[in-house]
Design an enzyme around this catalytic site. Structure first.
Site, PDB file in Angstrom:
ATOM      1  CG  ASP A  74      63.936  14.697  31.093  1.00  0.00           C
ATOM      2  OD1 ASP A  74      63.605  15.421  32.051  1.00  0.00           O
ATOM      3  OD2 ASP A  74      63.616  13.494  31.017  1.00  0.00           O
ATOM      4  CG  HIS A  94      55.823  17.149  33.527  1.00  0.00           C
ATOM      5  ND1 HIS A  94      55.448  15.994  34.174  1.00  0.00           N
ATOM      6  CD2 HIS A  94      57.186  17.242  33.643  1.00  0.00           C
ATOM      7  CE1 HIS A  94      56.523  15.399  34.667  1.00  0.00           C
ATOM      8  NE2 HIS A  94      57.585  16.132  34.368  1.00  0.00           N
TER       9      HIS A  94
END
Length: 333
Positions: free
Chosen positions: A145, A218
């Site tokens: 991330d 995403h």
């Protein structure tokens, strides 16, 4: 530009995301606390220099008008619920938000405890999330991330207000959300489906080429490009969190931006779709349960805040003083 708070501090291994509401009638106590925060941080951080303890404080639109007179940040407004046909990004309570970061958990815990103790009955804790780094900076879904975060001067341009709002240059708009993940449903998916949902290879952490990327991935939906081709970035400092006892596993999203409309467009594309209906595949297993927008003022504004508004109620007599005035930089004890 005024001095930013520690918005651009390096990623750490531990964090505490603390959301508070200010009880009516206690605005003066909170106003008095703002200049004391820096000294409180230093009192915890100084004996433990290797822990890299930092603290960022954000103020919501509603409580800004209760605490501070004078001009407002140009783009500060309440977080707006984003509702699509299938998914919703809710707006939830929160007047003050503190983002605490350190190498290990205990400095965040201690600073958070002292902040809440200092404010006493003036505030209510509505959420406290302890984040942790997971393996090689992966989230609980198994993907690294923050890979696409801007760095250096690009990070400052993306996250910090500039000369377009000179009164608040050096500040930042912070959007926060807490997501809960259905890990059983996620791990039941083939790796190829998970990679398609994210838009990045899981093991190698390499972004899938645009011509192969799913339009509802995403990465595709959170990539914002202006009509002239300029890509608009934000600075993310997301952290995994979880409770085995409550079977609660999630990601806390914290996105800093010079203009909150960039983050809001990302969320709209995720939850509504662009075009409508092309929603983020991750929302099939990830549910947003909180949402807030805060302005992170420059450090100078916290050190010397504008006066309380004329309409602000005086603190109740039993609120008392914080008793930590000696911690203030350049102020007598």
């Amino acid at each position: 530009m005024r001095t930013p708070q520690d918005v651009l501090a390096p990623l750490t291994d531990s964090a505490l995301f603390l959301t508070l509401t200010v009880r009516p009638g206690h605005e003066a106590t909170v106003h008095d606390f703002l200049p004391d925060l820096d000294g409180l941080v230093r009192s915890v951080a100084f004996p433990h220099p290797r822990e890299d303890l930092t603290c960022v404080l954000g103020i919501s639109s509603d409580v800004w008008d209760r605490l501070l007179s004078g001009p407002r940040p140009a783009h500060l407004h309440p977080f707006r619920e984003i509702a699509g046909d299938r998914h919703t990004a809710p707006a939830t309570a929160g007047d003050l938000f503190l983002h605490l970061r350190s190498t290990r958990p205990y400095p965040c815990f201690e600073l958070g405890r002292r902040v809440v103790a200092a404010l006493g009955p003036a505030v209510e804790v509505v959420d406290a999330v302890h984040g942790f780094r997971y393996f090689d900076r992966r989230d609980l879904l198994g993907f690294v991330d923050g890979t696409a975060n801007p760095t250096g001067d690009d990070a400052a341009r993306s996250a910090l207000v500039g000369d377009d709002d000179p009164e608040f240059a050096g500040g930042s708009y912070l959007v926060v959300q807490k997501y809960l993940h259905d890990l059983a449903a996620w791990t039941a998916k083939p790796v190829e489906d998970r990679e398609a949902a994210v838009g990045r290879q899981m093991l190698e952490n390499i972004e899938i080429p645009d011509d192969e990327k799913a339009p509802d991935s995403h990465v595709m939906l959170t990539t914002i490009t202006d009509p002239d081709g300029t890509e608009r970035d934000i600075v993310r400092d997301n952290m995994p969190f979880g409770s085995i006892g409550r079977a609660e596993y999630g990601t806390f999203f914290a996105g800093y931006a010079a203009d909150p409309s960039v983050t809001e467009r990302m969320l709209t594309r995720m939850f509504v779709g662009e075009p409508a209906g092309t929603t983020d595949r991750l929302l099939e297993v990830s549910t947003a349960v909180t949402g807030g927008l805060f302005f992170v003022p420059p450090a100078e504004l916290l050190a010397d805040p504008p006066p309380l508004p004329d309409h602000a109620a005086a603190a109740p007599a039993d609120a008392g003083s914080l008793g930590i005035g000696g911690l203030r930089t350049g102020r007598p004890g």
